[in-house]
Design an enzyme around this catalytic site. Structure first.
Site, PDB file in Angstrom:
ATOM      1  N   GLU A   1     -54.585 -96.883 -30.114  1.00  0.00           N
ATOM      2  CA  GLU A   1     -54.031 -96.001 -28.953  1.00  0.00           C
ATOM      3  C   GLU A   1     -52.738 -96.566 -27.956  1.00  0.00           C
ATOM      4  O   GLU A   1     -52.974 -97.527 -27.588  1.00  0.00           O
ATOM      5  CB  GLU A   1     -54.676 -95.200 -28.253  1.00  0.00           C
ATOM      6  CG  GLU A   1     -55.755 -94.089 -29.223  1.00  0.00           C
ATOM      7  CD  GLU A   1     -56.585 -93.206 -27.717  1.00  0.00           C
ATOM      8  OE1 GLU A   1     -57.330 -92.392 -28.620  1.00  0.00           O
ATOM      9  OE2 GLU A   1     -57.464 -94.077 -27.220  1.00  0.00           O
TER      10      GLU A   1
ATOM     11  N   THR B   1     -58.452 -88.065 -36.541  1.00  0.00           N
ATOM     12  CA  THR B   1     -58.530 -86.863 -35.846  1.00  0.00           C
ATOM     13  C   THR B   1     -57.346 -87.076 -35.140  1.00  0.00           C
ATOM     14  O   THR B   1     -56.330 -86.946 -35.157  1.00  0.00           O
ATOM     15  CB  THR B   1     -59.627 -87.206 -35.371  1.00  0.00           C
ATOM     16  OG1 THR B   1     -60.332 -88.193 -34.620  1.00  0.00           O
ATOM     17  CG2 THR B   1     -60.929 -86.499 -35.482  1.00  0.00           C
TER      18      THR B   1
ATOM     19  N   SER C   1     -60.810 -82.650 -22.368  1.00  0.00           N
ATOM     20  CA  SER C   1     -61.929 -82.267 -23.164  1.00  0.00           C
ATOM     21  C   SER C   1     -62.309 -80.462 -23.028  1.00  0.00           C
ATOM     22  O   SER C   1     -61.635 -80.097 -22.511  1.00  0.00           O
ATOM     23  CB  SER C   1     -62.891 -83.278 -22.384  1.00  0.00           C
ATOM     24  OG  SER C   1     -63.823 -82.389 -21.108  1.00  0.00           O
TER      25      SER C   1
ATOM     26  N   LYS D   1     -60.903 -94.377 -40.683  1.00  0.00           N
ATOM     27  CA  LYS D   1     -60.374 -93.389 -39.586  1.00  0.00           C
ATOM     28  C   LYS D   1     -60.248 -94.007 -38.295  1.00  0.00           C
ATOM     29  O   LYS D   1     -61.371 -94.871 -37.950  1.00  0.00           O
ATOM     30  CB  LYS D   1     -60.430 -91.953 -39.904  1.00  0.00           C
ATOM     31  CG  LYS D   1     -61.729 -91.346 -38.813  1.00  0.00           C
ATOM     32  CD  LYS D   1     -61.996 -91.790 -37.975  1.00  0.00           C
ATOM     33  CE  LYS D   1     -61.241 -90.187 -36.442  1.00  0.00           C
ATOM     34  NZ  LYS D   1     -62.259 -90.163 -35.285  1.00  0.00           N
TER      35      LYS D   1
ATOM     36  N   THR E   1     -63.458 -91.876 -32.883  1.00  0.00           N
ATOM     37  CA  THR E   1     -64.666 -93.066 -33.502  1.00  0.00           C
ATOM     38  C   THR E   1     -63.986 -93.266 -34.245  1.00  0.00           C
ATOM     39  O   THR E   1     -63.205 -92.770 -35.848  1.00  0.00           O
ATOM     40  CB  THR E   1     -66.259 -91.706 -33.922  1.00  0.00           C
ATOM     41  OG1 THR E   1     -66.285 -90.800 -32.780  1.00  0.00           O
ATOM     42  CG2 THR E   1     -66.463 -92.208 -34.636  1.00  0.00           C
TER      43      THR E   1
END
Lengths: 408, 408
Positions: free
Chosen positions: B280, B156, B408, B182, B193
């Site tokens: 990240e 993702t 979101s 991932k 996740t």
């Protein structure tokens, strides 16, 4: 003090003078800065003391010594050094603290253990004894200063000075509390330890003063977090001179004791919120309320898991009603929770109820709430009667800039 | 996949095909993105399965069902949905998972419980059944694809595809493990996740496969952290087809069992490090080694306190040899520690020993180490023989941008 003031700053309030309490400041020169950095507060004979301290096991000598001496219950002076935390400096750090205690005790003719010392600033560098000696000597004979000046002088990376006050009626006597605090990360041991001091003219036995402070601490200072980090030096001390002349408070059975305890609680809550409002990089003040937990303690731990979650804090910074991140934080807290009973809201508006997004979910009012400066997150676990509230700030680029760009 | 590739990215390695394992991808269209988002891996009859799952109590239906079915030990297929995590979606989410299981089981003529499903992406939105049905139908008949294509398709917010491989010799037979993973936050339930899948041609009894995976997990996936947050969906599954023809491994007493377990461990370590390397905003990969602790578990908890400390992580981002923040993190871990026995170093060079800064402390070599991409932090508690290593990345403006600016 930093040039860029927190957008959440509030003006320094009017703090009444407290009979038996005389603050003075001087310049020890711990750092190469053009400001006073040593605060000396003289306390009249018979002053009671209570204190709460960091739980960090790598605490400073100031904390070790202060914790031991608070238990003896009597205080005559407070010295706060800004610019050097004196933490992780072994026996040399301890010697510097003891030198200050001896110097002040000789001046006042009191016991060494009645002199309380705090230090905040860079760690790993022993407090220079010569600078401390000169600073203390200057402070002992300086003119009394204002509370605001004292609040400035105990500060390091704070962007505004912080104070709070409250009164209570004990018997026929009005007693007053004036208090100052410093802190802006919760906590950078380098430069942002939380140090808070409450002064009251009430007559209070040390054990009861400790009980009031410990209770208030549990619901205020223990409920704030900026970045989940815990200083090696955090200290809050309460001093009661007794000059108001009330009948000495010794327990909750005494008339006026509840009101006095409430005033201590009120001042601690104000101080705690001020620290969050000066949280490093803070743009928003966040109150997290957890209800329906298995117990109050469980609710508190769930609240802190939410308030410490970088993903929740960045979502608030981004003004994003991202309740999924709150679900995640609840789930990782390690406390009793049931996904299918969980409800989450922002600004008093539910986004999800009992494990499901609302069928008629409308993000607009939540988004409007999140654009403000004062944000609330509500979580109901749907399990029991446990409740807690904790406070934090958002996690922003400012936090990274302050902490990644600072050089030790 | 994001456009801006992590500076810590490594090229996708050559992963051997595994006999009995056929990956295929298709486009279910869970999000409005021009890429495949459904991965289907067909497994030959007789395939063993083992798994480890998130401890987040608000876990997804995929995790609940997968955990139950792993215990039965047999697998025929894996389906991974990217773009919707299906978490916090109540009975509707569960129905979507069961629909996929039934659809694949009917196609293969296997038991429903032999079909494993994972989902990753936004939470709180039930996986759309029609899109899932169409995507699965397309994947069942798609041409087999490469491991790299599969690694891309399960991703993702990852900035690069991640794979690892290792071999072991069991008796006279060489067995091979190929694996993909991932994950880039540890973890954003929205979009990041951690999902990992190991495939081997070795013949391994399910219970022993589980033992190998659980042991490896404890020393690899349980030792990484990006932001201390824990997904509602984290899953690592291992599948063993037995096509290599070795005598089935059932315990550590079997010849070759140690080598096989080591290969599983090696692959898990590689995968775990790849997730950190795609953390990240990560600019630096950080290995924290804790020695001298009261126990290995205590060392692990101290290591995680350091690796999760925002102040330590921002100091590394700022290339600052700020060992004071490491002292603070050790002290707040709540584990046995003695300030005066504590030693701290970076890049194998001590900055402080036994509670004191080195007398001849020279920051230059430490500063040079911190300018690199691969950083080590060494902590010796001086108490016992407990040891642990954990891995994390630095905390940068990139993390804030990714998580505060995402809606979101």
């Amino acid at each position: 003090m930093s040039d860029a003031v927190s957008p959440l700053a509030t003006p320094f309030p009017y703090l009444p003078a407290i009979a038996g309490v005389t603050p003075r400041v001087a310049r020890a020169g711990y750092k190469d800065w053009g400001r006073c950095d040593l605060t000396y507060v003289e306390l009249s004979e018979g002053t009671s003391v209570a204190g709460v301290f960091t739980r960090n096991v790598c605490c400073s000598s100031e904390v070790e010594i202060g914790r031991a001496n608070v238990a003896k219950g009597s205080a005559r002076a407070l010295v706060v050094n800004a610019g050097n935390s004196n933490a992780f400096t072994g026996y040399r750090g301890r010697e510097a603290v003891e030198q200050i205690m001896v110097q002040v005790a000789e001046h006042l003719g009191c016991a060494q253990e009645e002199v309380f010392v705090s230090s905040t600033g860079v760690i790993g560098v022993p407090l220079p004894k010569d600078k401390a000696r000169g600073g203390v000597a200057a402070a002992l004979t300086a003119s009394p200063c204002s509370w605001e000046e004292a609040a400035h002088t105990i500060s390091t990376t704070d962007t505004f000075p912080k104070g709070a006050t409250a009164t209570a009626v004990v018997g026929a006597t009005t007693v007053t509390i004036s208090a100052i605090i410093k802190g802006s990360g919760m906590i950078a041991p380098d430069m942002a330890t939380m140090l808070g001091y409450l002064f009251t003219d009430a007559a209070v036995a040390p054990a009861f003063l400790q009980e009031c402070l410990s209770r208030a601490n549990k619901a205020t200072f223990s409920c704030i977090t900026v970045d989940s980090d815990t200083s090696t030096s955090d200290t809050v001390l309460a001093f009661a001179t007794g000059k108001a002349g009330n009948a000495t408070l010794t327990s909750f059975d005494d008339a006026g004791a509840d009101g006095f305890a409430a005033a201590i609680h009120d001042v601690c809550r104000q101080l705690a919120h001020l620290v969050v409002r000066d949280g490093e990089g803070a743009q928003k003040f966040i109150a997290v309320t957890v209800s329906g937990a298995a117990s109050d303690d469980s609710a508190h731990r769930v609240g802190l898991a939410i308030a410490n979650s970088p993903l929740v804090k960045t979502a608030i910074a981004g003004e994003d009603a991202n309740w999924g991140r709150v679900v995640m934080a609840v789930g990782k807290a390690g406390e009793p929770a049931d996904r299918d009973k969980l409800s989450i809201g922002f600004g008093g508006i539910w986004a999800a109820r009992e494990g499901l997004p609302l069928a008629d979910y409308d993000e607009a009012p939540l988004a409007a709430h999140l654009k403000g400066q004062d944000i609330t997150i509500e979580v109901d676990l749907g399990l029991g009667d446990g409740r807690a509230q904790v406070w934090t700030c958002d996690l922003t680029h400012g936090y990274i800039s302050i902490n990644a760009d600072y050089r030790s």
